[in-house]
Scaffold this motif. Structure first.
Motif, PDB file in Angstrom:
ATOM      1  N   LEU A 136       0.808  -1.221   0.000  1.00  0.00           N
ATOM      2  CA  LEU A 136       0.000   0.000   0.000  1.00  0.00           C
ATOM      3  C   LEU A 136       0.841   1.270   0.000  1.00  0.00           C
ATOM      4  CD1 LEU A 136      -2.758  -1.046   2.580  1.00  0.00           C
ATOM      5  CD2 LEU A 136      -2.860  -1.145   0.083  1.00  0.00           C
ATOM      6  N   ASP A 137       2.167   1.119   0.052  1.00  0.00           N
ATOM      7  CA  ASP A 137       3.082   2.274   0.062  1.00  0.00           C
ATOM      8  C   ASP A 137       2.718   3.246   1.183  1.00  0.00           C
ATOM      9  OD1 ASP A 137       5.201   3.795  -0.738  1.00  0.00           O
ATOM     10  OD2 ASP A 137       4.090   4.877  -2.288  1.00  0.00           O
ATOM     11  N   LEU A 138       2.581   2.684   2.392  1.00  0.00           N
ATOM     12  CA  LEU A 138       2.146   3.505   3.526  1.00  0.00           C
ATOM     13  C   LEU A 138       3.217   4.489   3.988  1.00  0.00           C
ATOM     14  CD1 LEU A 138       0.243   0.856   5.687  1.00  0.00           C
ATOM     15  CD2 LEU A 138      -0.659   2.433   3.978  1.00  0.00           C
ATOM     16  N   ASN A 139       4.457   4.208   3.691  1.00  0.00           N
ATOM     17  CA  ASN A 139       5.521   5.120   4.138  1.00  0.00           C
ATOM     18  C   ASN A 139       5.392   6.505   3.528  1.00  0.00           C
ATOM     19  OD1 ASN A 139       6.774   3.245   5.793  1.00  0.00           O
ATOM     20  ND2 ASN A 139       8.014   2.410   4.114  1.00  0.00           N
ATOM     21  N   HIS A 140       4.735   6.603   2.372  1.00  0.00           N
ATOM     22  CA  HIS A 140       4.585   7.892   1.697  1.00  0.00           C
ATOM     23  C   HIS A 140       3.163   8.426   1.784  1.00  0.00           C
ATOM     24  CE1 HIS A 140       8.086   5.895  -0.216  1.00  0.00           C
ATOM     25  NE2 HIS A 140       8.594   7.127  -0.211  1.00  0.00           N
ATOM     26  N   HIS A 141       2.333   7.782   2.601  1.00  0.00           N
ATOM     27  CA  HIS A 141       0.949   8.248   2.735  1.00  0.00           C
ATOM     28  C   HIS A 141       0.890   9.345   3.790  1.00  0.00           C
ATOM     29  CE1 HIS A 141      -3.398   8.260   3.275  1.00  0.00           C
ATOM     30  NE2 HIS A 141      -3.484   7.556   2.146  1.00  0.00           N
ATOM     31  N   PRO A 142       0.136  10.448   3.529  1.00  0.00           N
ATOM     32  CA  PRO A 142       0.077  11.549   4.513  1.00  0.00           C
ATOM     33  C   PRO A 142      -0.482  11.129   5.869  1.00  0.00           C
ATOM     34  CG  PRO A 142      -0.795  12.240   2.382  1.00  0.00           C
ATOM     35  CD  PRO A 142      -0.584  10.770   2.290  1.00  0.00           C
ATOM     36  N   ALA A 143      -1.376  10.138   5.896  1.00  0.00           N
ATOM     37  CA  ALA A 143      -1.972   9.728   7.171  1.00  0.00           C
ATOM     38  C   ALA A 143      -0.946   9.095   8.095  1.00  0.00           C
ATOM     39  CB  ALA A 143      -3.120   8.745   6.924  1.00  0.00           C
ATOM     40  N   PHE A 144       0.171   8.597   7.528  1.00  0.00           N
ATOM     41  CA  PHE A 144       1.204   7.949   8.334  1.00  0.00           C
ATOM     42  C   PHE A 144       2.451   8.809   8.434  1.00  0.00           C
ATOM     43  CE2 PHE A 144      -1.580   4.525   7.341  1.00  0.00           C
ATOM     44  CZ  PHE A 144      -1.436   3.589   8.351  1.00  0.00           C
ATOM     45  N   ALA A 145       2.287  10.115   8.225  1.00  0.00           N
ATOM     46  CA  ALA A 145       3.444  11.004   8.267  1.00  0.00           C
ATOM     47  C   ALA A 145       4.075  11.034   9.646  1.00  0.00           C
ATOM     48  CB  ALA A 145       3.043  12.415   7.834  1.00  0.00           C
ATOM     49  N   ASN A 146       3.225  10.986  10.709  1.00  0.00           N
ATOM     50  CA  ASN A 146       3.735  11.048  12.078  1.00  0.00           C
ATOM     51  C   ASN A 146       3.789   9.692  12.760  1.00  0.00           C
ATOM     52  OD1 ASN A 146       3.888  13.885  11.897  1.00  0.00           O
ATOM     53  ND2 ASN A 146       1.721  14.072  12.481  1.00  0.00           N
ATOM     54  N   ALA A 147       3.545   8.632  12.011  1.00  0.00           N
ATOM     55  CA  ALA A 147       3.530   7.298  12.607  1.00  0.00           C
ATOM     56  C   ALA A 147       4.946   6.788  12.800  1.00  0.00           C
ATOM     57  CB  ALA A 147       2.738   6.327  11.729  1.00  0.00           C
ATOM     58  N   ARG A 174      -8.210   1.680  12.071  1.00  0.00           N
ATOM     59  CA  ARG A 174      -8.688   3.023  12.431  1.00  0.00           C
ATOM     60  C   ARG A 174      -7.615   4.020  12.009  1.00  0.00           C
ATOM     61  NH1 ARG A 174     -12.586   3.325  16.760  1.00  0.00           N
ATOM     62  NH2 ARG A 174     -11.554   5.244  17.422  1.00  0.00           N
ATOM     63  N   VAL A 175      -7.892   4.728  10.920  1.00  0.00           N
ATOM     64  CA  VAL A 175      -6.918   5.667  10.346  1.00  0.00           C
ATOM     65  C   VAL A 175      -7.645   6.935   9.922  1.00  0.00           C
ATOM     66  CG1 VAL A 175      -5.297   3.901   9.573  1.00  0.00           C
ATOM     67  CG2 VAL A 175      -7.172   4.574   8.096  1.00  0.00           C
ATOM     68  N   PRO A 176      -6.904   8.030   9.693  1.00  0.00           N
ATOM     69  CA  PRO A 176      -7.553   9.293   9.312  1.00  0.00           C
ATOM     70  C   PRO A 176      -8.058   9.336   7.879  1.00  0.00           C
ATOM     71  CG  PRO A 176      -5.413   9.677  10.359  1.00  0.00           C
ATOM     72  CD  PRO A 176      -5.487   8.240  10.032  1.00  0.00           C
ATOM     73  N   ASP A 177      -7.771   8.311   7.058  1.00  0.00           N
ATOM     74  CA  ASP A 177      -8.181   8.317   5.647  1.00  0.00           C
ATOM     75  C   ASP A 177      -9.228   7.239   5.427  1.00  0.00           C
ATOM     76  OD1 ASP A 177      -7.803   7.204   2.726  1.00  0.00           O
ATOM     77  OD2 ASP A 177      -7.056   9.271   2.720  1.00  0.00           O
ATOM     78  N   PRO A 178     -10.414   7.590   4.881  1.00  0.00           N
ATOM     79  CA  PRO A 178     -11.472   6.579   4.728  1.00  0.00           C
ATOM     80  C   PRO A 178     -11.111   5.483   3.739  1.00  0.00           C
ATOM     81  CG  PRO A 178     -12.107   8.659   3.704  1.00  0.00           C
ATOM     82  CD  PRO A 178     -10.874   8.930   4.468  1.00  0.00           C
ATOM     83  N   ALA A 179     -10.431   5.840   2.626  1.00  0.00           N
ATOM     84  CA  ALA A 179     -10.061   4.815   1.648  1.00  0.00           C
ATOM     85  C   ALA A 179      -9.039   3.857   2.235  1.00  0.00           C
ATOM     86  CB  ALA A 179      -9.518   5.481   0.388  1.00  0.00           C
ATOM     87  N   LEU A 180      -8.111   4.406   2.985  1.00  0.00           N
ATOM     88  CA  LEU A 180      -7.080   3.571   3.593  1.00  0.00           C
ATOM     89  C   LEU A 180      -7.659   2.690   4.693  1.00  0.00           C
ATOM     90  CD1 LEU A 180      -4.079   3.315   3.031  1.00  0.00           C
ATOM     91  CD2 LEU A 180      -3.643   4.834   4.951  1.00  0.00           C
TER      92      LEU A 180
END
Length: 616
Positions: A136-147, A174-180
């Motif tokens: 899912l390339d989560l490292n570059h997703h804005p919702a995981f910027a502070n993770a 439970r994440v800030p992005d509905p699609a994610l």
């Protein structure tokens, strides 16, 4: 000792113990001592209503601020069915335990729990989450910027749980992005199913190689080849996978081998008995080899077939869907909970404050607690703040019949105070009246001005003296500038009183201002000139009303109290501590003052509705 001190200290005729009233923070000195009257729940709510409203509003505002500024969190769930056994495609009865399909494992409760706990940990494993994160390339997703970087960061966003008493497992994100929120649990389920399938395929491949190796070893033995020894014993494999026939044949072969061995000790090689046994042994071996080869071939075909039609024991029951609304914050729920919590907290705070309230609240409490008569209750008048004195013209306009009820009651209260002061008759009624209070901002000047105005309504001359050198305010009631001459110049320089007394605009009411503030007001008031002045003023005026400083912060009132006919002590409802009233009362009586009674000022009719309720 004054009558009021005699009334507070009574010698018990039964036990000779002095009975003293105690405020209801501790136990009374005697069972018959009066207690503070308790208030009903509704009275407490009415009295503290603005506190409750303010506390509730603050809680709702804080929760609303949080609810509308916090980052929304979306939640989605994938439901899996994980069976502890695979549905049978081909019947296996003899595969070893490490290769046996899972339907042959009998699960008790402890094993069942351990099995599912193992599956939960596999779903949350670092290797699986790492594949999900990469897919899912989560490292570059804005919702995981502070993770937190790596799989540990993703693990904090998911939850794996079992639906009670079922084989269903829920994977929730439970994440800030509905699609994610929908993509993460679906991808986790996909990777988990693929990993489980890969593991089953590896087991099947290993079992296939194992059976083929056993067959190859059997062929090598039958052909009599003498190469490298086989790593797999075909007979051991056949015994493991075979049925009752193989076990019977192997038992018969073992029996014949023992018979042949015993016969060789008795008969020669060419003996008919020996030849017969040798023929039976060879036949048994050929039959066993054929049966082993047949069983191994059969099991190999079954294993290959089961690998082709193998049914997975993990199924997706409900895939996660993109959520339309966030689970948090829920504005409607948050505001309703804030409203309910604010009301409960406000009520609790109101009850706590009520339990710790040591102020005077009603005329009944004045009589019970201070043991002083209540001579009047003055309601709060709208439009005048705590430190502002009402001009006489404004007050007179407020007490007209067509005005609002609190103002009409205020006028009635001052007439009641006047009647109480004059109740004794012409000879015993006090003519010089000192108006004071225990603390500042009790409204004593307001009471003094309007009491003087009420006395003037009788048609007799009345003089109001502003004796508060510390904070003189009575001149504001008559729209006068701060006077340059007054009581201080009369006492200090011997000015004629007539030269400093000014008219007020109110019939029969004159005013003697304070004048410049002296260096030592108490010493000036202690001079004989003040007593002589009051004696002269008695001959000119029917009543003299003196506004003095509060008793506790200044000694002026204690100096003036002994030389007047009576003292009115003013307290502010819900503001003056009872202890302050006690100290002021005792200090005045110690000086020999004659306390006429206590005036309860600034009573709010909405709080203390039992005063003048539904009257007028």
């Amino acid at each position: 000792m004054t009558p009021y001190m005699e009334r507070r200290l009574q010698l018990s005729s039964q036990n000779g113990v002095v009975q003293a009233f105690q405020f209801p923070g501790g136990e009374p000195a005697d069972a018959a001592a009066p207690r503070r009257p308790s208030r009903s729940l509704w009275d407490i709510i009415v009295h503290r209503r603005w506190l409750i409203v303010a506390f509730t509003a603050a809680v709702v505002a804080a929760v609303a601020l949080w609810s509308y500024t916090t980052t929304p969190i979306y939640e989605a769930t994938t439901v899996l069915q994980i069976d502890p056994e695979r549905p049978r495609a081909v019947a296996f009865t003899g595969i070893p335990s490490e290769l046996a399909p899972q339907e042959d494992i009998r699960f008790n409760e402890r094993v069942f729990e351990a099995y599912y706990n193992t599956q939960y940990e596999r779903i949350r494993s670092r290797s699986l989450l790492a594949r999900v994160e990469a897919a899912l390339d989560l490292n570059h997703h804005p919702a995981f910027a502070n993770a937190q970087p790596g799989p540990a960061g993703l693990e904090s966003y998911i939850n794996v749980s079992q639906v009670k008493r079922t084989r269903m497992v829920q994977i929730t994100a439970r994440v800030p992005d509905p699609a994610l929120a929908a993509a993460i649990p679906n991808r986790i389920a996909k990777e988990y199913i693929r990993a489980a399938g890969q593991e089953g395929l590896e087991v099947s491949e290993f079992a296939t190689r194992w059976l083929k190796s056993a067959l190859a070893s059997l062929h090598s033995r039958s052909e009599g080849s003498s190469g490298t020894p086989a790593t797999v014993d075909p007979y051991a494999v056949a015994a493991a996978v075979g049925g009752d026939l193989l076990r019977t044949l192997k038992a018969d072969l073992s029996h014949l081998e023992r018979e042949v061995a015993r016969a060789r000790t008795v008969y020669g090689p060419q003996h008919p008995k020996m030849m017969e046994l040798e023929a039976d042994l060879a036949y048994a071996k050929d039959r066993l080899d054929n049966e082993v080869q047949s069983e191994l071939t059969k099991r190999l075909k079954e294993l290959e077939l089961s690998a082709q039609v193998r049914v997975a024991n993990i199924k997706v029951i409900d895939a996660a869907e993109r959520p339309r609304t966030p689970v948090t914050p829920n504005h409607q729920r948050d505001l309703m909970l804030a409203l309910a919590g604010g009301l409960v907290g406000g009520l609790a705070l109101a009850f706590v404050l009520e339990l710790g309230d040591t102020t005077l609240r009603s005329a009944r409490e004045v009589d019970l607690i201070t043991q002083l008569p209540s001579v009047g209750t003055v309601p709060a008048i709208r439009g005048f703040t705590r430190r502002m004195l009402a001009p006489l013209d404004d007050l007179q306009s407020l007490v007209r019949e067509n005005q609002l009820r609190p103002e009409r009651i205020a006028g009635e209260a001052f007439r009641s105070i006047r009647a109480t002061v004059l109740k004794r008759g012409a000879e015993t009624a006090p003519r010089t009246i000192l108006v004071t209070s225990a603390q500042p901002s009790e409204g004593k000047s307001f009471i003094a001005v309007n009491l003087a105005a009420a006395l003037a309504k009788t048609g007799h001359p009345v003089l109001l003296i502003d004796g508060d050198f510390h904070q003189p305010v009575c001149h504001h009631a008559f729209d006068l500038e701060f006077p340059k001459v007054g009581l201080s110049t009369v006492l200090a320089r011997g000015d004629a009183p007539a030269s400093v007394i000014v008219p007020t605009g109110v019939s029969n009411l004159s005013f003697l201002p304070t004048g410049p503030r002296p260096a030592d007001p108490a010493a000036l008031l202690s001079s004989e000139r003040l007593s002589d002045l009051l004696n002269d003023l008695r001959e000119q005026y029917r009543w003299v009303v003196i506004d003095s400083p509060p008793v506790l912060p200044a000694s002026d009132a204690a100096v003036l109290a002994p030389i007047v006919d009576g003292v009115l002590l003013v307290t502010r409802a819900h503001a003056t501590p009872v202890e302050a009233v006690w100290v002021a009362r005792d200090r005045l009586e110690l000086q020999g003052a004659k306390i006429l009674g206590l005036v309860l000022n600034h009573v709010r009719l909405t709080r203390d509705r039992y005063f003048y309720a539904n009257y007028g």
